[in-house]
Design a protein around this motif. Structure first.
Motif, PDB file in Angstrom:
ATOM      1  N   THR A  70       0.836  -1.205   0.000  1.00  0.00           N
ATOM      2  CA  THR A  70       0.000   0.000   0.000  1.00  0.00           C
ATOM      3  C   THR A  70       0.866   1.248   0.000  1.00  0.00           C
ATOM      4  N   PHE A  71       1.869   1.269   0.864  1.00  0.00           N
ATOM      5  CA  PHE A  71       2.744   2.434   0.949  1.00  0.00           C
ATOM      6  C   PHE A  71       3.480   2.675  -0.375  1.00  0.00           C
ATOM      7  N   VAL A  72       4.023   1.614  -0.972  1.00  0.00           N
ATOM      8  CA  VAL A  72       4.771   1.749  -2.228  1.00  0.00           C
ATOM      9  C   VAL A  72       3.873   2.287  -3.347  1.00  0.00           C
ATOM     10  N   VAL A  73       2.672   1.746  -3.459  1.00  0.00           N
ATOM     11  CA  VAL A  73       1.752   2.191  -4.514  1.00  0.00           C
ATOM     12  C   VAL A  73       1.310   3.629  -4.275  1.00  0.00           C
ATOM     13  N   PHE A  74       1.004   3.981  -3.029  1.00  0.00           N
ATOM     14  CA  PHE A  74       0.580   5.345  -2.727  1.00  0.00           C
ATOM     15  C   PHE A  74       1.696   6.343  -3.029  1.00  0.00           C
ATOM     16  N   VAL A  75       2.933   5.977  -2.683  1.00  0.00           N
ATOM     17  CA  VAL A  75       4.069   6.856  -2.987  1.00  0.00           C
ATOM     18  C   VAL A  75       4.193   7.042  -4.491  1.00  0.00           C
ATOM     19  N   ALA A  76       3.999   5.967  -5.252  1.00  0.00           N
ATOM     20  CA  ALA A  76       4.079   6.064  -6.715  1.00  0.00           C
ATOM     21  C   ALA A  76       3.018   7.023  -7.253  1.00  0.00           C
ATOM     22  N   TYR A  77       1.798   6.909  -6.728  1.00  0.00           N
ATOM     23  CA  TYR A  77       0.733   7.840  -7.129  1.00  0.00           C
ATOM     24  C   TYR A  77       1.141   9.276  -6.796  1.00  0.00           C
ATOM     25  N   GLY A  78       1.649   9.470  -5.580  1.00  0.00           N
ATOM     26  CA  GLY A  78       2.020  10.812  -5.150  1.00  0.00           C
ATOM     27  C   GLY A  78       3.144  11.399  -5.972  1.00  0.00           C
ATOM     28  N   MET A  79       4.138  10.583  -6.323  1.00  0.00           N
ATOM     29  CA  MET A  79       5.258  11.060  -7.136  1.00  0.00           C
ATOM     30  C   MET A  79       4.791  11.472  -8.530  1.00  0.00           C
ATOM     31  N   CYS A  80       3.867  10.708  -9.076  1.00  0.00           N
ATOM     32  CA  CYS A  80       3.319  11.071 -10.391  1.00  0.00           C
ATOM     33  C   CYS A  80       2.609  12.417 -10.324  1.00  0.00           C
ATOM     34  N   ALA A  81       1.850  12.623  -9.243  1.00  0.00           N
ATOM     35  CA  ALA A  81       1.155  13.905  -9.077  1.00  0.00           C
ATOM     36  C   ALA A  81       2.157  15.041  -8.911  1.00  0.00           C
ATOM     37  N   ALA A  82       3.199  14.797  -8.113  1.00  0.00           N
ATOM     38  CA  ALA A  82       4.213  15.831  -7.886  1.00  0.00           C
ATOM     39  C   ALA A  82       4.980  16.156  -9.155  1.00  0.00           C
ATOM     40  N   ALA A  83       5.136  15.154 -10.038  1.00  0.00           N
ATOM     41  CA  ALA A  83       5.895  15.366 -11.270  1.00  0.00           C
ATOM     42  C   ALA A  83       5.217  16.360 -12.206  1.00  0.00           C
ATOM     43  N   VAL A  84       3.885  16.398 -12.181  1.00  0.00           N
ATOM     44  CA  VAL A  84       3.153  17.322 -13.067  1.00  0.00           C
ATOM     45  C   VAL A  84       2.778  18.609 -12.338  1.00  0.00           C
ATOM     46  N   ARG A  85       3.179  18.704 -11.069  1.00  0.00           N
ATOM     47  CA  ARG A  85       2.828  19.863 -10.251  1.00  0.00           C
ATOM     48  C   ARG A  85       3.316  21.163 -10.861  1.00  0.00           C
ATOM     49  N   GLY A  86       4.543  21.154 -11.397  1.00  0.00           N
ATOM     50  CA  GLY A  86       5.107  22.374 -11.956  1.00  0.00           C
ATOM     51  C   GLY A  86       4.343  22.906 -13.147  1.00  0.00           C
ATOM     52  N   HIS A  87       3.606  22.021 -13.834  1.00  0.00           N
ATOM     53  CA  HIS A  87       2.859  22.442 -15.026  1.00  0.00           C
ATOM     54  C   HIS A  87       1.523  23.092 -14.686  1.00  0.00           C
ATOM     55  N   VAL A  88       1.059  22.865 -13.450  1.00  0.00           N
ATOM     56  CA  VAL A  88      -0.261  23.393 -13.101  1.00  0.00           C
ATOM     57  C   VAL A  88      -0.230  24.382 -11.940  1.00  0.00           C
ATOM     58  N   LEU A  89       0.853  24.369 -11.150  1.00  0.00           N
ATOM     59  CA  LEU A  89       0.878  25.183  -9.939  1.00  0.00           C
ATOM     60  C   LEU A  89       0.780  26.673 -10.226  1.00  0.00           C
ATOM     61  N   GLY A  90       1.366  27.108 -11.332  1.00  0.00           N
ATOM     62  CA  GLY A  90       1.336  28.531 -11.665  1.00  0.00           C
ATOM     63  C   GLY A  90       0.090  28.963 -12.421  1.00  0.00           C
ATOM     64  N   ARG A  91      -0.877  28.094 -12.506  1.00  0.00           N
ATOM     65  CA  ARG A  91      -2.124  28.399 -13.213  1.00  0.00           C
ATOM     66  C   ARG A  91      -3.283  28.324 -12.225  1.00  0.00           C
ATOM     67  N   PRO A  92      -3.638  29.450 -11.637  1.00  0.00           N
ATOM     68  CA  PRO A  92      -4.663  29.464 -10.587  1.00  0.00           C
ATOM     69  C   PRO A  92      -5.979  28.810 -10.996  1.00  0.00           C
ATOM     70  N   ARG A  93      -6.414  29.042 -12.245  1.00  0.00           N
ATOM     71  CA  ARG A  93      -7.693  28.462 -12.656  1.00  0.00           C
ATOM     72  C   ARG A  93      -7.616  26.942 -12.711  1.00  0.00           C
ATOM     73  N   VAL A  94      -6.485  26.432 -13.192  1.00  0.00           N
ATOM     74  CA  VAL A  94      -6.310  24.976 -13.258  1.00  0.00           C
ATOM     75  C   VAL A  94      -6.285  24.390 -11.849  1.00  0.00           C
ATOM     76  N   MET A  95      -5.512  25.026 -10.953  1.00  0.00           N
ATOM     77  CA  MET A  95      -5.422  24.544  -9.580  1.00  0.00           C
ATOM     78  C   MET A  95      -6.775  24.610  -8.878  1.00  0.00           C
ATOM     79  N   ALA A  96      -7.529  25.671  -9.146  1.00  0.00           N
ATOM     80  CA  ALA A  96      -8.858  25.792  -8.551  1.00  0.00           C
ATOM     81  C   ALA A  96      -9.762  24.662  -9.040  1.00  0.00           C
ATOM     82  N   GLY A  97      -9.661  24.340 -10.339  1.00  0.00           N
ATOM     83  CA  GLY A  97     -10.444  23.244 -10.891  1.00  0.00           C
ATOM     84  C   GLY A  97     -10.048  21.909 -10.285  1.00  0.00           C
ATOM     85  N   ILE A  98      -8.731  21.691 -10.140  1.00  0.00           N
ATOM     86  CA  ILE A  98      -8.247  20.453  -9.530  1.00  0.00           C
ATOM     87  C   ILE A  98      -8.722  20.346  -8.092  1.00  0.00           C
TER      88      ILE A  98
END
Length: 205
Positions: A159-187
């Motif tokens: 469970t921990f390994v899979v959850f970390v993998a999910y989290g890393m994938c989310a963190a990897a695309v973070r830079g593409h959406v973090l600077g876009r307030p409307r996208v972040m608000a939608g997420i």
């Protein structure tokens, strides 16, 4: 340790649920470290359910409708609280010059506590362990308790390994959406709706 157990466990932990949603939200909002901490908290929240199953405490939830309902609705209430908190928390939308959230990530202790409570207040996890673990332990085996503890440890680790993998994938695309307030608000609205949906699913279980 049978191949059937490992494959079944992998399918179960890969299936998106409350813990996955929370870990994804942490990774998108606050990066890799927060996603690992969230994954740890959610995984830690499964341990009491496994121990309850092994020690026989799960029988209380299985036989007492009142106990089950109390825990279930506490879980529903907490999921709705998480939905409200997700919509209310605007820190991830305030970005500094270095691309990080201006106020920084929340304390690790708070992230872990939220993750623990999300899974701790879900009686369906105890019911899952009740139905899941005995299938892989021979009936009448004198070492059944030790066997279930080993299986629970493997389940928790995966469970921990899979959850970390999910989290890393989310963190990897973070830079593409973090600077876009409307996208972040939608997420943020999507995650809040996910918590509401999971709460509704638990309420009618």
């Amino acid at each position: 340790m049978s191949t059937a157990f490992l494959l079944t466990t992998l399918v179960v932990v890969l299936t998106p649920g409350t813990g996955v949603v929370y870990t994804l939200a942490a990774g998108l909002s606050h990066g890799r470290r927060a996603s690992v901490v969230a994954a740890f908290g959610c995984t830690l929240g499964t341990v009491p359910h496994a121990l309850a199953t092994v020690t026989g405490l799960a029988a209380l939830l299985h036989t007492s409708a009142v106990a089950f309902e109390v825990v279930r609705y506490l879980g529903v209430a907490y999921l709705l609280y998480m939905a409200w908190s997700t919509l209310r928390d605007k820190r991830a939308l305030v970005v500094g010059d270095d691309g990080a959230a201006a106020d920084g990530p929340p304390p690790a202790s708070r992230v872990i506590l939220s993750g623990v409570l999300l899974n701790l207040l879900n009686p369906k996890l105890t019911m899952f362990f009740v139905a899941f673990l005995p299938q892989f332990v021979p009936a009448g085996d004198p070492g059944s308790v030790a066997a279930m503890l080993r299986l629970s440890a493997v389940f928790t680790g995966m469970t921990f390994v899979v959850f970390v993998a999910y989290g890393m994938c989310a963190a990897a695309v973070r830079g593409h959406v973090l600077g876009r307030p409307r996208v972040m608000a939608g997420i943020r609205r999507v995650f809040a709706a996910s918590f509401v949906g999971l709460g509704a699913k638990l309420a009618v279980a």
